[in-house]
Design a protein around this motif. Structure first.
Motif, PDB file in Angstrom:
ATOM      1  N   ALA A  69       0.698  -1.216   0.250  1.00 58.61           N
ATOM      2  CA  ALA A  69       0.243   0.009   0.140  1.00 58.61           C
ATOM      3  C   ALA A  69       1.162   1.327   0.097  1.00 58.61           C
ATOM      4  N   LYS A  70       1.611   1.644  -0.765  1.00 60.15           N
ATOM      5  CA  LYS A  70       1.946   2.047  -1.602  1.00 60.15           C
ATOM      6  C   LYS A  70       1.982   3.027  -2.440  1.00 60.15           C
ATOM      7  N   ARG A  71       2.508   4.535  -3.033  1.00 60.09           N
ATOM      8  CA  ARG A  71       2.215   5.264  -3.896  1.00 60.09           C
ATOM      9  C   ARG A  71       3.342   4.537  -5.006  1.00 60.09           C
ATOM     10  N   MET A  72       3.060   3.607  -5.601  1.00 57.46           N
ATOM     11  CA  MET A  72       3.969   3.678  -6.493  1.00 57.46           C
ATOM     12  C   MET A  72       3.143   3.168  -7.727  1.00 57.46           C
ATOM     13  N   ILE A  73       4.026   3.131  -8.884  1.00 54.49           N
ATOM     14  CA  ILE A  73       3.035   2.861 -10.547  1.00 54.49           C
ATOM     15  C   ILE A  73       4.930   2.393 -11.254  1.00 54.49           C
ATOM     16  N   ALA A  74       3.712   1.354 -12.132  1.00 51.36           N
ATOM     17  CA  ALA A  74       4.490   1.318 -13.393  1.00 51.36           C
ATOM     18  C   ALA A  74       3.967   0.600 -14.707  1.00 51.36           C
ATOM     19  N   ILE A  75       4.060   2.102 -15.658  1.00 48.64           N
ATOM     20  CA  ILE A  75       3.282   1.002 -17.305  1.00 48.64           C
ATOM     21  C   ILE A  75       4.866   1.186 -18.116  1.00 48.64           C
ATOM     22  N   ALA A  88       8.617   4.507 -14.425  1.00 43.25           N
ATOM     23  CA  ALA A  88       8.320   3.912 -12.727  1.00 43.25           C
ATOM     24  C   ALA A  88       8.537   4.602 -12.317  1.00 43.25           C
ATOM     25  N   LEU A  89       7.630   5.303 -11.527  1.00 42.06           N
ATOM     26  CA  LEU A  89       7.212   6.493 -10.735  1.00 42.06           C
ATOM     27  C   LEU A  89       7.054   6.502  -9.248  1.00 42.06           C
ATOM     28  N   PHE A  90       6.895   6.875  -8.467  1.00 46.23           N
ATOM     29  CA  PHE A  90       7.195   7.476  -6.844  1.00 46.23           C
ATOM     30  C   PHE A  90       5.853   8.137  -6.868  1.00 46.23           C
TER      31      PHE A  90
END
Length: 184
Positions: A69-75, A88-90
């Motif tokens: 449950a942390k604000r991290m995404i990859a596209i 890949a962003l925090f």
């Protein structure tokens, strides 16, 4: 390596939590997790690797989908011109968006949702996103089309929102007013 076994499914409580900001600078473990998320997407789009490891093809992944449950995404996706868009962003945030809407004419899917859920998902046609890259630099990107939709889908995951929450339950296939239907 992240596999399909690491991806939690619809109904898991973490998917409905609001994810916490990543304290900067990120820890080595957080950096490795984000790199693994991007690697999963790249692998899932490679037919040989996907078959070998039983991966469903994905173009976006948010940390809550792997029960973090942390604000991290990859596209990771190729556009209609075969150009690769890799992020890949925090702590990504939408800092502005268009009034004009958009939606995928085929509807949206999700690695955490095993069945197809028909319906149009209203999104903004254009957005600007700010976040922190793996190397610690601030990134600001203007996005449109499919890329904008994928970012909105993944950022929704960080806020405990699933794509089908946006679908009109009374008339899921009613075209969305002031919105552009996109084929991909």
């Amino acid at each position: 390596m992240i596999t399909m076994e690491n991806i939690i499914r619809d109904g898991h409580p973490t998917l409905r939590e609001v994810a916490k900001e990543v304290t900067l600078p990120p820890s080595e473990e957080e950096i490795q997790t984000l790199k693994s998320m991007l690697e999963f997407l790249i692998n899932s789009q490679n037919p040989e690797i996907a078959e070998k490891y039983g991966l469903r093809s994905g173009i976006g992944l948010a940390a809550p989908q792997i029960n973090i449950a942390k604000r991290m995404i990859a596209i990771y996706l190729k556009d209609e011109n075969e150009k690769i868009h890799s992020y890949a962003l925090f702590n990504p945030k939408i800092i502005s968006h268009s009034v004009e809407g958009a939606y995928l004419s085929a509807g949206e899917g999700c690695l955490s949702v095993d069945e197809a859920i028909p319906g149009f998902v209203p999104r903004h046609a254009r957005i600007t996103v700010k976040g922190i890259a793996i190397d610690g630099t601030e990134v600001k990107v203007r996005l449109k089309g499919l890329l904008a939709i994928v970012f909105q889908h993944e950022i929704d995951h960080l806020n405990g929102v699933m794509f089908y929450d946006h679908i009109d339950s009374k008339n899921p296939l009613k075209p969305i007013e002031n919105a552009l239907p996109l084929d991909r």
